[in-house]
Motif scaffolding. Structure first.
Motif, PDB file in Angstrom:
ATOM      1  N   ASN A  41       0.827  -1.201   0.000  1.00  0.00           N
ATOM      2  CA  ASN A  41       0.000   0.000   0.000  1.00  0.00           C
ATOM      3  C   ASN A  41       0.865   1.256   0.000  1.00  0.00           C
ATOM      4  N   SER A  42       1.582   1.471  -1.048  1.00  0.00           N
ATOM      5  CA  SER A  42       2.445   2.637  -1.125  1.00  0.00           C
ATOM      6  C   SER A  42       1.628   3.873  -1.472  1.00  0.00           C
ATOM      7  N   MET A  43       1.918   4.967  -0.803  1.00  0.00           N
ATOM      8  CA  MET A  43       1.205   6.224  -1.050  1.00  0.00           C
ATOM      9  C   MET A  43       2.150   7.284  -1.612  1.00  0.00           C
ATOM     10  N   MET A  44       3.228   6.868  -2.252  1.00  0.00           N
ATOM     11  CA  MET A  44       4.191   7.838  -2.776  1.00  0.00           C
ATOM     12  C   MET A  44       3.585   8.711  -3.870  1.00  0.00           C
ATOM     13  N   GLY A  45       2.699   8.159  -4.690  1.00  0.00           N
ATOM     14  CA  GLY A  45       2.033   8.958  -5.720  1.00  0.00           C
ATOM     15  C   GLY A  45       1.188  10.056  -5.102  1.00  0.00           C
ATOM     16  N   GLU A  46       0.457   9.732  -4.042  1.00  0.00           N
ATOM     17  CA  GLU A  46      -0.375  10.717  -3.351  1.00  0.00           C
ATOM     18  C   GLU A  46       0.481  11.782  -2.676  1.00  0.00           C
ATOM     19  N   ILE A  47       1.625  11.375  -2.138  1.00  0.00           N
ATOM     20  CA  ILE A  47       2.521  12.348  -1.507  1.00  0.00           C
ATOM     21  C   ILE A  47       3.031  13.347  -2.535  1.00  0.00           C
ATOM     22  N   LYS A  48       3.391  12.866  -3.721  1.00  0.00           N
ATOM     23  CA  LYS A  48       3.889  13.763  -4.768  1.00  0.00           C
ATOM     24  C   LYS A  48       2.818  14.743  -5.222  1.00  0.00           C
ATOM     25  N   VAL A  49       1.591  14.270  -5.398  1.00  0.00           N
ATOM     26  CA  VAL A  49       0.494  15.153  -5.814  1.00  0.00           C
ATOM     27  C   VAL A  49       0.190  16.166  -4.718  1.00  0.00           C
ATOM     28  N   LEU A  50       0.135  15.702  -3.491  1.00  0.00           N
ATOM     29  CA  LEU A  50      -0.151  16.586  -2.359  1.00  0.00           C
ATOM     30  C   LEU A  50       0.915  17.661  -2.218  1.00  0.00           C
ATOM     31  N   LEU A  51       2.165  17.270  -2.312  1.00  0.00           N
ATOM     32  CA  LEU A  51       3.243  18.248  -2.218  1.00  0.00           C
ATOM     33  C   LEU A  51       3.175  19.271  -3.341  1.00  0.00           C
ATOM     34  N   GLY A  52       2.896  18.824  -4.547  1.00  0.00           N
ATOM     35  CA  GLY A  52       2.848  19.734  -5.680  1.00  0.00           C
ATOM     36  C   GLY A  52       1.721  20.734  -5.581  1.00  0.00           C
ATOM     37  N   VAL A  53       0.531  20.272  -5.287  1.00  0.00           N
ATOM     38  CA  VAL A  53      -0.637  21.154  -5.246  1.00  0.00           C
ATOM     39  C   VAL A  53      -0.586  22.089  -4.049  1.00  0.00           C
ATOM     40  N   LEU A  54      -0.315  21.549  -2.888  1.00  0.00           N
ATOM     41  CA  LEU A  54      -0.342  22.376  -1.689  1.00  0.00           C
ATOM     42  C   LEU A  54       0.855  23.309  -1.587  1.00  0.00           C
ATOM     43  N   THR A  55       1.982  22.942  -2.156  1.00  0.00           N
ATOM     44  CA  THR A  55       3.127  23.842  -2.150  1.00  0.00           C
ATOM     45  C   THR A  55       2.831  25.078  -2.996  1.00  0.00           C
ATOM     46  N   GLY A  56       2.045  24.911  -4.044  1.00  0.00           N
ATOM     47  CA  GLY A  56       1.593  26.075  -4.808  1.00  0.00           C
ATOM     48  C   GLY A  56       0.750  27.002  -3.942  1.00  0.00           C
ATOM     49  N   GLY A  57      -0.088  26.430  -3.102  1.00  0.00           N
ATOM     50  CA  GLY A  57      -0.891  27.234  -2.187  1.00  0.00           C
ATOM     51  C   GLY A  57      -0.037  27.957  -1.161  1.00  0.00           C
ATOM     52  N   VAL A  58       1.014  27.311  -0.685  1.00  0.00           N
ATOM     53  CA  VAL A  58       1.928  27.963   0.267  1.00  0.00           C
ATOM     54  C   VAL A  58       2.598  29.162  -0.403  1.00  0.00           C
ATOM     55  N   GLY A  59       2.989  29.010  -1.654  1.00  0.00           N
ATOM     56  CA  GLY A  59       3.579  30.129  -2.391  1.00  0.00           C
ATOM     57  C   GLY A  59       2.618  31.289  -2.532  1.00  0.00           C
ATOM     58  N   GLN A  60       1.358  31.007  -2.759  1.00  0.00           N
ATOM     59  CA  GLN A  60       0.366  32.069  -2.877  1.00  0.00           C
ATOM     60  C   GLN A  60       0.155  32.780  -1.548  1.00  0.00           C
ATOM     61  N   ILE A  61       0.159  32.026  -0.471  1.00  0.00           N
ATOM     62  CA  ILE A  61       0.006  32.644   0.849  1.00  0.00           C
ATOM     63  C   ILE A  61       1.205  33.541   1.153  1.00  0.00           C
ATOM     64  N   LEU A  62       2.401  33.070   0.883  1.00  0.00           N
ATOM     65  CA  LEU A  62       3.590  33.894   1.113  1.00  0.00           C
ATOM     66  C   LEU A  62       3.577  35.135   0.235  1.00  0.00           C
ATOM     67  N   ASN A  63       3.146  34.985  -1.009  1.00  0.00           N
ATOM     68  CA  ASN A  63       3.045  36.128  -1.904  1.00  0.00           C
ATOM     69  C   ASN A  63       2.054  37.146  -1.356  1.00  0.00           C
ATOM     70  N   PHE A  64       0.947  36.689  -0.825  1.00  0.00           N
ATOM     71  CA  PHE A  64      -0.048  37.601  -0.262  1.00  0.00           C
ATOM     72  C   PHE A  64       0.517  38.381   0.920  1.00  0.00           C
ATOM     73  N   TRP A  65       1.188  37.704   1.826  1.00  0.00           N
ATOM     74  CA  TRP A  65       1.646  38.366   3.039  1.00  0.00           C
ATOM     75  C   TRP A  65       2.876  39.241   2.819  1.00  0.00           C
ATOM     76  N   PHE A  66       3.700  38.928   1.838  1.00  0.00           N
ATOM     77  CA  PHE A  66       4.933  39.684   1.654  1.00  0.00           C
ATOM     78  C   PHE A  66       4.928  40.583   0.424  1.00  0.00           C
ATOM     79  N   GLN A  67       3.799  40.699  -0.250  1.00  0.00           N
ATOM     80  CA  GLN A  67       3.737  41.585  -1.405  1.00  0.00           C
ATOM     81  C   GLN A  67       3.710  43.042  -0.951  1.00  0.00           C
ATOM     82  N   THR A  68       4.200  43.903  -1.806  1.00  0.00           N
ATOM     83  CA  THR A  68       4.109  45.337  -1.540  1.00  0.00           C
ATOM     84  C   THR A  68       3.147  45.917  -2.557  1.00  0.00           C
ATOM     85  N   SER A  69       2.146  46.584  -2.069  1.00  0.00           N
ATOM     86  CA  SER A  69       1.160  47.148  -2.984  1.00  0.00           C
ATOM     87  C   SER A  69       1.612  48.528  -3.450  1.00  0.00           C
ATOM     88  N   LYS A  70       1.205  48.910  -4.650  1.00  0.00           N
ATOM     89  CA  LYS A  70       1.581  50.206  -5.207  1.00  0.00           C
ATOM     90  C   LYS A  70       0.900  51.340  -4.460  1.00  0.00           C
TER      91      LYS A  70
END
Length: 79
Positions: A41-70
């Motif tokens: 019952n290997s879940m390595m495929g699920e780990i790769k998908v989870l890391l890819g999708v959710l890491t994109g969300g982490v990047g968006q959160i960091l972009n939101f908090w550290f962006q400088t608005s004009k």
């Protein structure tokens, strides 16, 4: 409740859920007692998908908090 506080709560909730899911999947992957069958019952495929999708969300959160608005930079120049 202020908008900034709500945004902070959602960001924190997302990051905690992200870490929690990673821990749960890794524990299931490592433990043969939870898997019930050794190695089948290997879940390595699920780990790769989870890391890819959710890491994109982490990047968006960091972009939101550290962006400088004009708008704030223009307000600083005018005062």
């Amino acid at each position: 409740m202020s908008q900034r506080k709500i945004q902070f709560i959602f960001s924190l909730l997302f990051l905690l859920s992200y870490i929690g899911l990673l821990v749960i999947i890794l524990v299931v992957e490592i433990s043969d007692h939870v898997n019930m069958k050794k190695g089948s019952n290997s879940m390595m495929g699920e780990i790769k998908v989870l890391l890819g999708v959710l890491t994109g969300g982490v990047g968006q959160i960091l972009n939101f908090w550290f962006q400088t608005s004009k708008d704030t930079s223009q307000q600083d120049k005018t005062t």
